[in-house]
Design a protein around this motif. Structure first.
Motif, mmCIF file in Angstrom:
data_model
loop_
_atom_site.group_PDB
_atom_site.id
_atom_site.type_symbol
_atom_site.label_atom_id
_atom_site.label_comp_id
_atom_site.label_asym_id
_atom_site.label_seq_id
_atom_site.Cartn_x
_atom_site.Cartn_y
_atom_site.Cartn_z
ATOM 1 N N LEU A 115 26.049 33.748 11.931
ATOM 2 C CA LEU A 115 27.196 32.984 11.461
ATOM 3 C C LEU A 115 27.836 33.705 10.277
ATOM 4 O O LEU A 115 27.248 34.632 9.719
ATOM 5 N N LYS A 116 29.047 33.239 9.917
ATOM 6 C CA LYS A 116 29.742 33.830 8.781
ATOM 7 C C LYS A 116 30.528 32.769 8.030
ATOM 8 O O LYS A 116 30.933 31.755 8.609
ATOM 9 N N TYR A 117 30.739 33.034 6.742
ATOM 10 C CA TYR A 117 31.652 32.239 5.930
ATOM 11 C C TYR A 117 32.727 33.164 5.387
ATOM 12 O O TYR A 117 32.416 34.166 4.725
ATOM 13 N N ASP A 127 35.715 25.378 5.987
ATOM 14 C CA ASP A 127 34.636 24.409 5.812
ATOM 15 C C ASP A 127 33.415 25.058 5.190
ATOM 16 O O ASP A 127 33.005 26.162 5.594
ATOM 17 N N VAL A 163 28.879 25.834 7.839
ATOM 18 C CA VAL A 163 29.165 26.743 8.937
ATOM 19 C C VAL A 163 28.067 26.613 9.982
ATOM 20 O O VAL A 163 26.883 26.702 9.650
ATOM 21 N N LYS A 164 28.458 26.400 11.216
ATOM 22 C CA LYS A 164 27.476 26.310 12.307
ATOM 23 C C LYS A 164 27.462 27.621 13.074
ATOM 24 O O LYS A 164 28.509 28.245 13.295
ATOM 25 N N GLU A 204 22.616 26.724 10.843
ATOM 26 C CA GLU A 204 23.800 26.450 10.059
ATOM 27 C C GLU A 204 23.562 26.905 8.626
ATOM 28 O O GLU A 204 22.423 27.123 8.204
#
Lengths: 116, 114
Positions: free
Chosen positions: A48-50, A54, A57-58, A64
């Motif tokens: 996953l990435k941010y 939001d 992050v899923k 998550e």
């Protein structure tokens, strides 16, 4: 510049229990953060990435992560651990490498062991 | 969909020998990378490429050369292998060089130099 710290070299959790792999970051500017997993004798896989948006992050495989600006953290979580989740986990920031390009910088990671 | 394929998977060399590691990707990515992974050291970037015909040095480029003659292939060469180059080598590719897209990795080449 962006850097992260994974304070635990190893995390042990019982199968079925919730798991958390910790990551804290230090950035100037907007943080770009990734989680990767490496299973034994395999290459790294993106979870996953941010980037923006939001804070929760899923990602893949039921994982998550929550981006927490006040605590400068980006911990990886899963509600119920599986033995097959045993692997090496990397929290990865991007870093500017010049000429308009960025690199992802991979540290040593955290080894997660899920005990049956 | 194969993704990123590395050949060979394993190799043993003698000191001073040369060899080439091949990385091929079928995702039409512009950016490609070579890393080495050593115990306790994490992944370290050796060389990378921002497009066909271009290469650039990473964190630990000494003793290695690279070429990107075709967009889908990225070759890593060891001209005169040394025991310090014993490692697991990973190739990766990405669509963007802005650090906002994930890198996709191959399963590695395990190289031993005797």
């Amino acid at each position: 510049a962006q850097s992260v710290a994974q304070p635990e070299d190893q995390v042990n959790v019982a199968e079925g229990n919730p798991l958390t792999v910790k990551c804290t970051y230090s950035v100037s500017g907007n943080p770009y953060l990734f989680w990767y997993v490496q299973y034994p004798n395999r290459g790294l896989q993106f979870l996953l990435k941010y980037i923006t948006g939001d804070n929760l992050v899923k990602g893949s495989y039921g994982f998550e992560a929550e981006f927490n600006k006040s605590q400068t953290s980006f911990h990886l979580k899963k509600p119920s651990a599986l033995v097959s989740d045993s692997a090496l986990y990397f929290c990865v920031p991007r870093a500017y490498s010049g000429a308009g390009s960025y690199q992802l910088t991979f540290g040593k990671g955290t080894k997660l062991s899920v005990i049956p | 969909n194969a993704g990123v394929t590395q050949t060979p998977k394993f190799r043993v060399l003698k000191t001073g020998q040369s060899m080439t590691l091949l990385c091929a990707q079928d995702m039409n990515h512009e950016y490609m990378y070579w890393y080495r992974q050593d115990p306790g050291m994490g992944l370290r970037l050796i060389h990378y490429s921002v497009g066909e015909g271009t290469t650039a040095k990473g964190e630990v480029p000494d003793g290695y050369n690279v070429s990107r003659l075709k967009k889908q292939n990225f070759l890593l060469g060891l001209e005169s292998a040394a025991p310090s180059q014993t490692s697991v080598y990973f190739c990766a590719s990405s669509y963007s060089g802005q650090g906002n897209q994930p890198q996709h990795f191959g399963d590695g080449t395990r190289l031993s130099i005797l």
